[in-house]
Design a protein around this motif. Structure first.
Motif, PDB file in Angstrom:
ATOM      1  N   ILE A  35       4.059  15.517  -5.900  1.00 53.41           N
ATOM      2  CA  ILE A  35       3.701  15.950  -4.534  1.00 53.41           C
ATOM      3  C   ILE A  35       2.296  15.264  -4.244  1.00 53.41           C
ATOM      4  CG2 ILE A  35       2.108  18.087  -4.718  1.00 53.41           C
ATOM      5  CD1 ILE A  35       4.490  16.845  -1.758  1.00 53.41           C
ATOM      6  N   GLY A  36       1.975  14.125  -5.061  1.00 53.55           N
ATOM      7  CA  GLY A  36       1.179  13.204  -5.270  1.00 53.55           C
ATOM      8  C   GLY A  36      -0.782  13.748  -5.098  1.00 53.55           C
ATOM      9  N   THR A  37      -1.201  12.768  -4.583  1.00 49.24           N
ATOM     10  CA  THR A  37      -2.942  13.377  -4.623  1.00 49.24           C
ATOM     11  C   THR A  37      -2.772  14.916  -4.232  1.00 49.24           C
ATOM     12  OG1 THR A  37      -3.300  11.346  -5.021  1.00 49.24           O
ATOM     13  CG2 THR A  37      -5.117  12.776  -4.640  1.00 49.24           C
ATOM     14  N   ASN A  38      -3.625  15.846  -4.451  1.00 57.05           N
ATOM     15  CA  ASN A  38      -4.144  17.191  -4.132  1.00 57.05           C
ATOM     16  C   ASN A  38      -4.679  18.114  -5.109  1.00 57.05           C
ATOM     17  OD1 ASN A  38      -2.305  19.686  -5.625  1.00 57.05           O
ATOM     18  ND2 ASN A  38      -0.806  17.726  -5.536  1.00 57.05           N
ATOM     19  N   ALA A  39      -5.520  18.779  -4.711  1.00 57.49           N
ATOM     20  CA  ALA A  39      -6.390  19.366  -5.255  1.00 57.49           C
ATOM     21  C   ALA A  39      -5.653  19.980  -6.675  1.00 57.49           C
ATOM     22  CB  ALA A  39      -7.471  20.429  -4.523  1.00 57.49           C
ATOM     23  N   ILE A  40      -4.824  20.695  -6.419  1.00 61.13           N
ATOM     24  CA  ILE A  40      -4.347  21.144  -7.756  1.00 61.13           C
ATOM     25  C   ILE A  40      -3.589  20.701  -8.809  1.00 61.13           C
ATOM     26  CG2 ILE A  40      -1.662  23.423  -8.324  1.00 61.13           C
ATOM     27  CD1 ILE A  40      -2.028  23.825  -5.666  1.00 61.13           C
ATOM     28  N   GLY A  41      -2.827  19.052  -8.602  1.00 62.02           N
ATOM     29  CA  GLY A  41      -2.233  19.052  -9.683  1.00 62.02           C
ATOM     30  C   GLY A  41      -2.753  17.505  -9.826  1.00 62.02           C
ATOM     31  N   THR A  42      -4.200  17.009  -9.304  1.00 59.95           N
ATOM     32  CA  THR A  42      -5.153  15.988  -9.295  1.00 59.95           C
ATOM     33  C   THR A  42      -6.406  16.894 -10.143  1.00 59.95           C
ATOM     34  OG1 THR A  42      -5.031  15.127  -7.330  1.00 59.95           O
ATOM     35  CG2 THR A  42      -7.212  14.736  -8.986  1.00 59.95           C
ATOM     36  N   ALA A  43      -6.551  17.737 -10.507  1.00 61.12           N
ATOM     37  CA  ALA A  43      -7.851  18.841 -11.083  1.00 61.12           C
ATOM     38  C   ALA A  43      -6.959  19.057 -12.585  1.00 61.12           C
ATOM     39  CB  ALA A  43      -7.912  20.165 -10.199  1.00 61.12           C
ATOM     40  N   LEU A  44      -5.381  19.189 -12.428  1.00 62.61           N
ATOM     41  CA  LEU A  44      -4.464  19.325 -13.788  1.00 62.61           C
ATOM     42  C   LEU A  44      -4.759  18.362 -14.328  1.00 62.61           C
ATOM     43  CD1 LEU A  44      -1.735  21.925 -12.953  1.00 62.61           C
ATOM     44  CD2 LEU A  44      -3.350  22.411 -14.391  1.00 62.61           C
ATOM     45  N   HIS A  45      -4.495  17.174 -14.082  1.00 62.84           N
ATOM     46  CA  HIS A  45      -4.623  16.220 -14.500  1.00 62.84           C
ATOM     47  C   HIS A  45      -5.901  15.115 -14.912  1.00 62.84           C
ATOM     48  CE1 HIS A  45      -3.175  11.610 -15.060  1.00 62.84           C
ATOM     49  NE2 HIS A  45      -4.701  11.291 -15.125  1.00 62.84           N
ATOM     50  N   LEU A  46      -7.246  15.511 -14.381  1.00 61.97           N
ATOM     51  CA  LEU A  46      -8.349  15.313 -14.674  1.00 61.97           C
ATOM     52  C   LEU A  46      -8.721  16.890 -15.802  1.00 61.97           C
ATOM     53  CD1 LEU A  46      -9.785  13.894 -11.668  1.00 61.97           C
ATOM     54  CD2 LEU A  46      -9.402  12.628 -13.978  1.00 61.97           C
ATOM     55  N   ARG A  47      -8.426  17.672 -15.633  1.00 60.19           N
ATOM     56  CA  ARG A  47      -9.071  19.139 -16.299  1.00 60.19           C
ATOM     57  C   ARG A  47     -10.386  18.986 -15.709  1.00 60.19           C
ATOM     58  NH1 ARG A  47      -4.306  18.262 -17.780  1.00 60.19           N
ATOM     59  NH2 ARG A  47      -2.798  19.109 -19.980  1.00 60.19           N
ATOM     60  N   PHE A  51      -2.512  12.152  -1.111  1.00 62.67           N
ATOM     61  CA  PHE A  51      -1.448  10.750  -0.588  1.00 62.67           C
ATOM     62  C   PHE A  51      -0.268  10.961  -0.105  1.00 62.67           C
ATOM     63  CE2 PHE A  51       2.099   8.455  -2.558  1.00 62.67           C
ATOM     64  CZ  PHE A  51       1.888   7.744  -2.576  1.00 62.67           C
ATOM     65  N   CYS A  52       0.423  12.422   0.395  1.00 58.69           N
ATOM     66  CA  CYS A  52       1.207  13.015   1.607  1.00 58.69           C
ATOM     67  C   CYS A  52       1.407  13.150   2.906  1.00 58.69           C
ATOM     68  CB  CYS A  52       2.564  13.963   1.255  1.00 58.69           C
ATOM     69  SG  CYS A  52       2.905  13.713  -0.351  1.00 58.69           S
ATOM     70  N   PRO A  53       1.200  12.177   3.438  1.00 56.10           N
ATOM     71  CA  PRO A  53       0.719  12.121   5.462  1.00 56.10           C
ATOM     72  C   PRO A  53       1.197  14.001   5.249  1.00 56.10           C
ATOM     73  CG  PRO A  53       1.961  10.190   4.900  1.00 56.10           C
ATOM     74  CD  PRO A  53       2.332  10.428   3.752  1.00 56.10           C
ATOM     75  N   ALA A  54       1.839  14.110   4.997  1.00 51.69           N
ATOM     76  CA  ALA A  54       2.622  15.530   5.534  1.00 51.69           C
ATOM     77  C   ALA A  54       1.592  16.622   5.430  1.00 51.69           C
ATOM     78  CB  ALA A  54       3.797  15.790   5.152  1.00 51.69           C
ATOM     79  N   ILE A  55       0.873  16.511   4.137  1.00 53.40           N
ATOM     80  CA  ILE A  55       0.198  17.475   3.482  1.00 53.40           C
ATOM     81  C   ILE A  55      -1.462  17.183   4.414  1.00 53.40           C
ATOM     82  CG2 ILE A  55       1.592  18.356   2.157  1.00 53.40           C
ATOM     83  CD1 ILE A  55      -0.614  16.944   0.559  1.00 53.40           C
ATOM     84  N   ARG A  56      -1.810  16.621   5.277  1.00 58.98           N
ATOM     85  CA  ARG A  56      -3.134  15.913   5.384  1.00 58.98           C
ATOM     86  C   ARG A  56      -3.714  17.264   6.448  1.00 58.98           C
ATOM     87  NH1 ARG A  56      -2.056   9.375   5.395  1.00 58.98           N
ATOM     88  NH2 ARG A  56      -1.621   9.440   3.243  1.00 58.98           N
ATOM     89  N   HIS A  57      -2.959  18.093   6.722  1.00 52.00           N
ATOM     90  CA  HIS A  57      -3.595  18.917   7.513  1.00 52.00           C
ATOM     91  C   HIS A  57      -4.866  20.111   6.799  1.00 52.00           C
ATOM     92  CE1 HIS A  57      -0.389  21.919   7.178  1.00 52.00           C
ATOM     93  NE2 HIS A  57       0.612  20.852   6.992  1.00 52.00           N
ATOM     94  N   TRP A  58      -4.460  19.870   5.493  1.00 56.92           N
ATOM     95  CA  TRP A  58      -5.157  20.749   4.648  1.00 56.92           C
ATOM     96  C   TRP A  58      -6.165  19.992   3.710  1.00 56.92           C
ATOM     97  CZ3 TRP A  58      -3.413  26.292   4.111  1.00 56.92           C
ATOM     98  CH2 TRP A  58      -1.777  26.580   4.304  1.00 56.92           C
ATOM     99  N   ALA A  59      -6.826  20.909   3.561  1.00 57.80           N
ATOM    100  CA  ALA A  59      -8.080  20.943   2.781  1.00 57.80           C
ATOM    101  C   ALA A  59      -7.656  21.853   1.613  1.00 57.80           C
ATOM    102  CB  ALA A  59      -9.751  21.154   3.451  1.00 57.80           C
ATOM    103  N   GLY A  92       8.430   7.660  -3.808  1.00 55.79           N
ATOM    104  CA  GLY A  92       8.979   8.077  -2.751  1.00 55.79           C
ATOM    105  C   GLY A  92       8.135   9.288  -2.555  1.00 55.79           C
ATOM    106  N   LEU A  93       6.999   9.206  -3.273  1.00 56.31           N
ATOM    107  CA  LEU A  93       6.309  10.690  -2.874  1.00 56.31           C
ATOM    108  C   LEU A  93       5.505  10.809  -1.391  1.00 56.31           C
ATOM    109  CD1 LEU A  93       4.334  11.345  -5.801  1.00 56.31           C
ATOM    110  CD2 LEU A  93       6.815  12.721  -5.371  1.00 56.31           C
ATOM    111  N   ASP A  94       5.530   9.712  -0.764  1.00 54.69           N
ATOM    112  CA  ASP A  94       4.704   9.806   0.397  1.00 54.69           C
ATOM    113  C   ASP A  94       5.445  10.121   2.060  1.00 54.69           C
ATOM    114  OD1 ASP A  94       6.127   7.346   0.129  1.00 54.69           O
ATOM    115  OD2 ASP A  94       5.019   6.078   1.594  1.00 54.69           O
ATOM    116  N   LEU A  95       6.910   9.808   1.160  1.00 54.04           N
ATOM    117  CA  LEU A  95       7.485  10.341   2.776  1.00 54.04           C
ATOM    118  C   LEU A  95       8.164  12.446   2.203  1.00 54.04           C
ATOM    119  CD1 LEU A  95      10.897   7.631   2.147  1.00 54.04           C
ATOM    120  CD2 LEU A  95       8.922   7.487   3.832  1.00 54.04           C
ATOM    121  N   ARG A  96       7.531  12.474   1.245  1.00 50.37           N
ATOM    122  CA  ARG A  96       8.293  14.003   1.265  1.00 50.37           C
ATOM    123  C   ARG A  96       7.563  14.955   2.429  1.00 50.37           C
ATOM    124  NH1 ARG A  96       8.770  15.454  -5.538  1.00 50.37           N
ATOM    125  NH2 ARG A  96      10.661  14.373  -5.297  1.00 50.37           N
ATOM    126  N   THR A  97       7.719  15.877   3.062  1.00 48.95           N
ATOM    127  CA  THR A  97       7.028  17.374   3.264  1.00 48.95           C
ATOM    128  C   THR A  97       6.585  18.144   3.361  1.00 48.95           C
ATOM    129  OG1 THR A  97       9.441  17.726   4.275  1.00 48.95           O
ATOM    130  CG2 THR A  97       8.249  15.781   5.560  1.00 48.95           C
TER     131      THR A  97
END
Length: 620
Positions: free
Chosen positions: A112-124, A135-143, A27-32
């Protein structure tokens, strides 16, 4: 920190695995927008990240010009992906609010799914996520470009620094900029640690030497080990606590020496834990001294002897109840519990504290508990009776002349607590010299001397009447705590009577019990002598005779009490209802909420007790 360059083969695989993790969360893809922490949870997150926030503050201020007027922003996040700091131009910050990319927002992959903050924390490792890679369409206007931050002391993950903004050519250097900002933060942490550890070593050198067979560890306030004696591993093994376990005790990294000391005292009850404070009064760290293998008896014998460092209590001082800890005081008195917590905060920070209250309210007991809870056994507690001071005695102390200088002051060159009893009764001619002495004690030397003043009258009142120098009041009362008398704590009288009865009864004698009528009278009494008067009364009642013929505990009846106490509960008293309520509440408190037992103590049916509690507006 590592390079921000990623191979062409790594990136697609990294994104694929991150999307798979995001899909598994459901259900994360539905989050805004990212979920937001509650106010309480965010406050705790800020406290835990205090060290990182402090180190990042200078960088955020220096970087303000880089982001002012642009389309990018900089964020500092904790190890859970919670944004704790954000900086940038107003337009981009407002745009970020729509996705909760702001302090309090949680940006780990599970939220919130794939994003630089969360993915960097996961991968170290450093990660850049562009537009549709989110991952979430609502945040795809960010880099976004995020770089992990590691603790220079032990490599532990502290969080990430992130650059987020509009996609495009201007964002191309965001990864390199995030890496540079991360280096600056880690360099600031490294320099702060170096300065702190140097201060700690200077403080530790002033401590008395431990026994040759004992082990000693010097820790900073974040639990990082600064120095350890060679025999540490062997001593820890004998105490059934490994070095790894000792390290894990400090992993909360909350920066609170007092909390860390509490965890160590629980894990190592036979050890000495000594808190260290900088000259500015800030918590710096602590010293842990562990007894050598096979030295349990010696260590146990040595700890109670610590009060030998304490100046002798004046003759006639009622000191039987001066060994209670802060926890014991708080547990015994719901009224005093918040006062203990407040007083400890002031004392822990080196703020001069004045404990005000009538005679017998427990000022000296609380002062000793504060000293034991903050300074520990390695520091002296010196008590001065200010009413007996004179200018010549204080002059000798200032000049270093042996003579009749106040006993115990020489011990304070190793830090500790100076307790000024009866400060408002200090002779007027001695007060200027006392101000000079306190100035020297609290400002001189490498170890802190904390001040606790005791007074039966408000110091402000003594200043207004011209009996106390305002300078002396300001020196000794940076903060004040008033201890209420027993007349203001009637609901605790039953429990306190039980405590003194158990303390005074010599083994194997059973402690006194009180009939319902006696308890009503005792709760109605105003106790002008407070705890001193109560302790003396229980001692007298216990002496005649301590037990009945069948060996059961003696029951104190109303005729056994002094006439002055019986009169207060006599029928027709205007406060009879108030006294009855106090007696009922006292019985319930003494029974620890067991209403059946409280009813038996009061000599009434349980149903009657229920009715009375209802009359008082109290739930069962």
């Amino acid at each position: 920190m590592g390079s921000h360059v990623q191979s062409s083969g790594f990136r697609p695989e990294m994104l694929r695995q991150s999307w798979q993790r995001s899909q598994a969360s459901g259900g994360l893809d539905l989050r805004t927008q990212a979920p937001e922490l509650s106010r309480e949870a965010f406050s705790l997150a800020l406290d835990r990240a205090g060290r990182l926030r402090h180190a990042a503050r200078a960088m955020m201020q220096r970087a303000a010009g880089l982001f002012d007027g642009g389309d990018t922003m900089v964020l500092i996040c904790d190890p859970e992906g919670v944004v704790i700091e954000a900086g940038g131009a107003a337009p981009v910050l407002r745009r970020a609010e729509r996705n909760n990319l702001q302090p309090g927002g949680c940006w780990n992959e599970n939220s919130i799914g794939t994003n630089a903050i969360g993915t960097a924390l996961h991968l170290r490792q450093p990660v850049t996520i562009l537009q549709d890679e989110h991952f979430c369409p609502a945040i795809r206007h960010w880099a976004c470009a995020a770089v992990p931050l590691r603790d220079p002391a032990d490599g532990a993950l502290l969080g990430v620094v992130d650059i987020s903004g509009r996609p495009g050519a201007a964002f191309g250097g965001a990864g390199a900029l995030a890496t540079t900002l991360g280096w600056q933060i880690e360099a600031t942490l490294r320099e702060a640690d170096h300065n702190l550890h140097r201060t700690l070593i200077e403080l530790a050198l002033s401590l008395p030497a431990c026994a040759a067979q004992d082990a000693r560890v010097l820790l900073d306030r974040f639990g990082h080990r600064v120095w350890a004696s060679p025999g540490l591993a062997r001593t820890l093994q004998a105490s059934k606590l490994s070095e790894d376990a000792l390290t894990r005790l400090a992993e909360q990294r909350d920066g609170c020496s007092d909390v860390l000391a509490g965890r160590l005292r629980v894990a190592l009850p036979g050890a000495d834990v000594d808190l260290l404070t900088s000259a500015a009064g800030e918590p710096a760290g602590l010293v842990l001294t562990l007894p050598a293998a096979g030295a349990t008896v010696r260590q146990t014998d040595r700890r109670p002897a610590a009060p030998a460092l304490t100046a002798a209590v004046s003759k006639g001082e009622k000191s039987e109840d001066e060994t209670l800890s802060l926890g014991q005081i708080a547990a015994a008195s719901p009224v005093l519990a918040p006062l203990c917590a407040t007083a400890r905060k002031f004392h822990d920070r080196g703020i001069a504290l004045c404990l005000e209250g009538a005679a017998g309210t427990g000022k000296t007991t609380l002062a000793r508990a504060l000293h034991a809870g903050v300074s520990g056994a390695l520091r002296p507690f010196v008590r001065l009776d200010c009413a007996t001071l004179d200018s010549e005695t204080l002059r000798q102390a200032l000049n270093g002349t042996a003579g009749n200088a106040p006993e115990g002051l020489h011990l304070l060159n190793r830090g500790g607590t100076l307790c000024l009893s009866g400060l408002a009764r200090t002779p007027v001619e001695a007060q200027p010299m006392l101000v000079q002495l306190l100035e020297r004690l609290t400002r001189g030397g490498s170890l802190p001397v904390r001040l606790i003043a005791l007074s039966a009258v408000p110091l402000a009142e003594a200043v207004a009447l011209g009996r106390l120098l305002r300078e002396l009041q300001l020196r000794c009362a940076g903060a004040g705590v008033r201890l209420p008398g027993l007349a203001e704590r009637r609901g605790e009288i039953g429990a306190l009577l039980g405590y003194f009865a158990r303390q005074i009864a010599p083994p194997p004698a059973r402690p006194l019990r009180f009939s319902a009528a006696a308890l009503r009278a005792l709760c109605a009494h105003d106790w002008p002598g407070n705890l001193w008067e109560m302790r003396d009364l229980v001692r007298v009642l216990d002496a005649v005779p301590p037990e009945t013929t069948d060996g059961s505990a003696r029951l104190v009846e109303l005729p056994d009490l002094p006439a002055r106490i019986c009169a207060a509960a006599a029928p027709g008293s205007s406060r009879l209802h108030e006294h009855e309520k106090a007696a009922v509440l006292a019985a319930v408190a003494e029974a620890r909420g067991n209403l059946s037992r409280a009813a038996r103590t009061l000599g009434i049916a349980r149903s009657t007790l229920y009715l009375k509690l209802g009359q008082y507006g109290l739930r069962r």
